[in-house]
Design a protein around this motif. Structure first.
Motif, short mmCIF file in Angstrom:
data_model
loop_
_atom_site.label_atom_id
_atom_site.label_comp_id
_atom_site.label_asym_id
_atom_site.label_seq_id
_atom_site.Cartn_x
_atom_site.Cartn_y
_atom_site.Cartn_z
N LEU A 132 0.86 -1.19 0.00
CA LEU A 132 0.00 0.00 0.00
C LEU A 132 0.89 1.24 0.00
N ARG A 133 0.23 2.37 0.10
CA ARG A 133 0.96 3.62 0.20
C ARG A 133 1.65 3.66 1.56
N VAL A 134 2.86 4.18 1.59
CA VAL A 134 3.57 4.19 2.87
C VAL A 134 2.89 5.16 3.83
N CYS A 135 2.87 4.77 5.12
CA CYS A 135 2.21 5.59 6.12
C CYS A 135 3.08 6.81 6.43
N GLY A 136 2.46 7.94 6.72
CA GLY A 136 3.18 9.19 6.94
C GLY A 136 4.15 9.12 8.10
N ASP A 137 3.71 8.49 9.17
CA ASP A 137 4.60 8.39 10.32
C ASP A 137 5.80 7.51 10.00
N CYS A 138 5.53 6.40 9.29
CA CYS A 138 6.63 5.52 8.92
C CYS A 138 7.61 6.26 8.03
N HIS A 139 7.09 7.15 7.20
CA HIS A 139 7.95 7.94 6.31
C HIS A 139 8.90 8.81 7.13
N SER A 140 8.36 9.48 8.16
CA SER A 140 9.22 10.32 9.00
C SER A 140 10.24 9.47 9.74
N VAL A 141 9.78 8.34 10.26
CA VAL A 141 10.68 7.47 11.02
C VAL A 141 11.81 6.97 10.12
N ALA A 142 11.47 6.58 8.90
CA ALA A 142 12.49 6.05 7.99
C ALA A 142 13.55 7.12 7.71
N LYS A 143 13.09 8.37 7.56
CA LYS A 143 14.05 9.45 7.32
C LYS A 143 15.04 9.54 8.49
N LEU A 144 14.47 9.50 9.73
CA LEU A 144 15.31 9.63 10.91
C LEU A 144 16.26 8.44 11.05
N ILE A 145 15.75 7.24 10.76
CA ILE A 145 16.60 6.05 10.88
C ILE A 145 17.78 6.18 9.91
N SER A 146 17.49 6.68 8.71
CA SER A 146 18.56 6.76 7.71
C SER A 146 19.68 7.67 8.21
N LYS A 147 19.31 8.63 9.09
CA LYS A 147 20.30 9.56 9.63
C LYS A 147 20.99 8.96 10.86
N VAL A 148 20.16 8.50 11.80
CA VAL A 148 20.71 8.01 13.07
C VAL A 148 21.57 6.77 12.86
N TYR A 149 21.10 5.86 12.02
CA TYR A 149 21.84 4.60 11.80
C TYR A 149 22.76 4.67 10.58
N GLU A 150 22.77 5.81 9.92
CA GLU A 150 23.56 5.99 8.70
C GLU A 150 23.34 4.85 7.72
N ARG A 151 22.07 4.57 7.47
CA ARG A 151 21.74 3.49 6.52
C ARG A 151 20.87 4.03 5.40
N GLU A 152 21.12 3.55 4.20
CA GLU A 152 20.24 3.89 3.09
C GLU A 152 19.03 2.98 3.13
N ILE A 153 17.87 3.55 2.98
CA ILE A 153 16.67 2.72 2.94
C ILE A 153 15.93 3.00 1.64
N LEU A 154 15.64 1.92 0.93
CA LEU A 154 14.87 2.06 -0.31
C LEU A 154 13.51 1.46 -0.08
N LEU A 155 12.50 2.32 -0.03
CA LEU A 155 11.17 1.82 0.25
C LEU A 155 10.28 2.04 -0.97
N ARG A 156 9.80 0.95 -1.52
CA ARG A 156 8.90 1.09 -2.65
C ARG A 156 7.49 0.89 -2.14
#
Length: 739
Positions: free
Chosen positions: A696-720
């Motif tokens: 489904l469409r990604v949830c807005g909160d999950c979108h914010s969390v993913a952004k933060l994780i990519s920074k805090v954990y220094e990981r690239e996340i590809l979410l389709r």
DNA sequence: GTAGGGTTAG
């Protein structure tokens, strides 16, 4: 000719002189018995012996005899085109018959272009001009290659020659234009055939069927009857195929009785055509009845039945048919792979592909690879996708436009846009589908500007955009907020490019206007549309209302949508999200009740992640994964880390789940995409990007969390998600939060 | 001594 390891022919020695009084002094026929032996050859080695003998006796230098040798080496059951060519090249002055034979053999070989090369050589070297036999062969080569310019050239030569009214040649031309998809030219040639025979009619009917004009094919069938040309079995094959395209079972049954009434000879091909018609018209019962009574069946019959059952979704019966098949033809494997792939079962499709690899009972072909790549795209499974790419290279498959399109699509949908671009640039020939796939890839990854640039490049390369191209380019504009550019292109579609906008294009426009906040304009656009708005049009408007919190318009769009599609759970979910966002809780619970009472269920959110070639799936609050404890531990850790940097969960997204039984699992922390990301963090090395696919469409909160994780954990996340890619890196997303 | 048209899988 000493040591021969093959069945040795007993050569007739010198021709017996019948009797001394009537000595045969005619030197034209002294070796005639050797020539008649050519026809009795059963292997290439025997033929080589005769060839050797002919060289020794000098018979080889008799043009007639040499042509006989060419015929057998090029066209017999044990033929070898390479050998035929060697023989041909040794003939000092091949006669036209020999030239024709070689062209004929190449035209129906796997490399028809060589037929065209030989034809050019003929023009240069042969004293005689091409005749009424040469043209059908060389035109056939052009048809096989769909070489429209070359074939057109042959057409011109024919018209300038004395052969301009030869029915065989003209029929070949109808067939040629038909296979190139140029129905206008095919029809023009057809109409100008002075004495049409049944093949003329059959060729034109076939051209219409191939060109997706079944009604025109029927029309021609009727006209043919009026002109008193008796349809034969080939005619019926064509008309049945047209009938399958129309899925008109009544007409199909009538055609079958027509065949009986008119005593048209029914052979295997015609039976297969009837079978196919029944399957395409959705009557597996009729197909089964015919299949059981067919005196002879081949791989096409079996494959058609297999296709019939998979169309009905009866995979068990399909499996039984597959197991009962006498030999495992690649076409049968392909039906199974593509039926799974096209019915949203990509995992099953890849499982069948894997079985094929293990069983080695058939060699994968281009169709196998295209369907399997499409399964990888659906899954977002880059590992098997890469594996297939390597396989294509190793097996020496030529990257034609079909395969190129599939590879670009696979890499783009698996998140590797760079690799998709690499494939794109690696091929010289790019048709409209290759370009469109690349534009779609750029669109998906939020590179709308680039998509527009590629579109201009495509025009420069003289490739004509089609409806698919416009869907993709409008989608690109929509995803990147390029409203002016998108609107401009939309208005050019019909006047400039001759592509009539369809419902998808209108939906893109509504989405584009709505997304950018021009809701009123979007509504006016819908009201002015020349075609009736469909559920997807109102769905696009509803989505935009959700984004901008416009309750009033959302209710309007939702009621319109539900009028057209009463069980559209997406509409309920979207509307309830809007109510929740605007604190209309009573409305939320009212909607929830409506859904419960009518038994409408939300499609469960599901996220999958591929780790080391294995796809792991997560539902909301999923406890079924073996590493579930570690995953939840990781989630707690994430929550703590994000809290430190000031993240506050956005509770409005909780209300995506309106069903009561879901309530307990509603904690935002348990969304499937978060579970998948957490699993990715604990099971992959930091250098590896985390690739997640959500249905489904990604949830807005999950979108914010993913952004933060990519920074805090220094990981690239590809979410389709269902609509596009989100590429998270260093605290930002490639969508620039415009989605 | 040569020819043209046919069914399945994307």
């Amino acid at each position: 000719m000493a040591a021969l390891s093959v069945p040795v022919l007993s050569f007739p020695h010198h021709p017996k002189v019948p009797n001394s009084s009537t000595v045969n002094n005619d030197l034209r026929f002294p070796y005639y018995p050797l020539l008649s032996l050519i026809d009795q050859c059963t292997s290439l080695n025997q033929l080589k012996q005769i060839h050797a003998r002919m060289l020794r006796t000098g018979l080889f230098f008799d043009p007639f005899s040499a042509s006989k040798l060419i015929t057998v080496s090029a066209l017999s059951s044990f033929s070898s085109l390479d050998y035929a060519r060697l023989v041909f090249d040794q003939i000092p002055q091949p006669n036209l018959y020999s030239w024709n034979t070689l062209i004929r053999a190449y035209a129906s070989s796997s490399d028809p272009v060589r037929g065209i090369f030989v034809f050019l050589l003929l023009l240069d070297r042969c004293r005689e001009s091409p005749n009424k036999f040469t043209f059908p062969f060389v035109i056939k080569a052009a048809s096989e290659l769909k070489a429209s310019q070359v074939g057109r050239g042959f057409h011109g030569m024919v018209m300038k020659s004395s052969l301009a009214s030869d029915v065989f040649i003209l029929n070949s031309l109808v067939h040629f234009y038909g296979s190139c998809g140029d129905l206008d030219s095919a029809y023009r040639v057809f109409r100008n055939i002075p004495r049409k025979d049944v093949v003329s009619w059959n060729s034109m009917i076939k051209a219409f069927v191939q060109g997706d004009c079944p009604d025109e094919a029927f029309q021609l069938f009727r006209e043919m009857e009026m002109e008193n040309v008796k349809p034969n079995d080939v005619t019926m094959v064509g008309v049945l195929s047209a009938c399958g395209k129309k899925a008109d079972i009544e007409f199909g049954r009538w055609l079958c009785s027509y065949i009986q009434r008119n005593g048209i000879a029914v052979n295997l091909t015609l039976n297969n055509a009837m079978l196919d018609m029944y399957v395409k018209c959705g009557s597996i019962e009729d197909a089964k009845e015919l299949f059981d009574t067919m005196p002879e069946k081949d791989v096409v019959s079996w494959t058609t039945m297999l296709d019939g059952y998979t169309r009905m979704g009866d995979y068990d019966e399909a499996q039984r048919v597959f197991e009962a098949m006498p030999n495992e033809d690649i076409a049968a494997w392909n039906v199974r792979i593509s039926s799974y792939e096209q019915n949203g079962k990509p995992k099953e499709a890849l499982a069948v592909f894997h079985k094929l690899q293990v069983s080695k009972s058939a060699k994968p072909d281009e169709v196998t690879l295209v369907s399997s790549l499409s399964a990888c795209s659906q899954l977002g499974a880059i590992d098997p996708g890469r594996w297939i790419h390597v396989y294509i290279k190793r097996q020496g498959f030529k990257l034609n436009c079909h395969l190129t399109t599939s590879l670009i699509d696979m890499y783009a949908k698996c998140g590797d846009l760079e690799k998709a671009l690499e494939v794109f640039y690696s091929v010289e020939r790019k048709d409209v589908y290759v370009w469109s796939a690349m534009i779609a890839g750029l669109a998906m990854h939020g590179r709308g500007r680039d998509a527009i640039d590629y579109f201009s490049e495509m025009l420069k390369a003289k490739v004509k955009p089609n409806a698919v191209t416009f869907t993709n380019i409008l989608c690109a504009c929509s995803h990147s907020g390029l409203v002016e550019e998108g609107t401009g292109l939309f208005h050019q579609m019909e006047p400039v490019y001759g592509v009539v906008p369809g419902v998808k294009h209108y939906a893109c426009m509504v989405d584009m206007l709505g997304r950018s906040g021009r809701l009123q304009e979007a509504l006016e656009f819908i009201e002015k549309m020349p075609i009736a708005p469909t559920a997807s049009i109102w769905g696009a408007l509803l989505g935009a209302c959700r984004l901008h919190g416009n309750v009033e318009l959302a209710e309007h769009a939702c009621s319109k949508l539900l009028e057209l599609d009463p069980r559209n759970h997406g509409a309920y979910v979207l509307l309830s999200n809007i109510y929740a966002k605007t604190d209309k809780w009573d409305q939320v619970s009212r909607l929830r009740k409506v859904m419960r009472d009518s038994g409408i269920k939300k499609e469960p959110g599901c996220s999958s992640i591929e780790v080391n070639g294995i796809v792991h799936e997560f539902l909301v609050g999923d406890n079924s994964h073996p590493l579930c404890k570690d995953i939840y531990k990781k989630l707690d850790e994430i929550a703590a880390k994000l809290k430190v940097i000031g993240y506050v969960p956005n509770k409005s997204h909780l209300l995506q789940f309106v069903e009561e039984e879901d309530m307990k699992e509603q904690a935002l922390n348990l969304h499937s995409e978060k579970l998948a990301i957490a699993f990715g963090l604990i099971s992959t090395v930091p250098s590896q990007p985390i690739r997640v696919v959500k249905n489904l469409r990604v949830c807005g909160d999950c979108h914010s969390v993913a952004k933060l994780i990519s920074k805090v954990y220094e990981r690239e996340i590809l979410l389709r998600d269902r609509y596009r890619f989100h590429h998270f890196k260093g605290g930002h997303c490639s969508c620039m939060d415009y989605w």
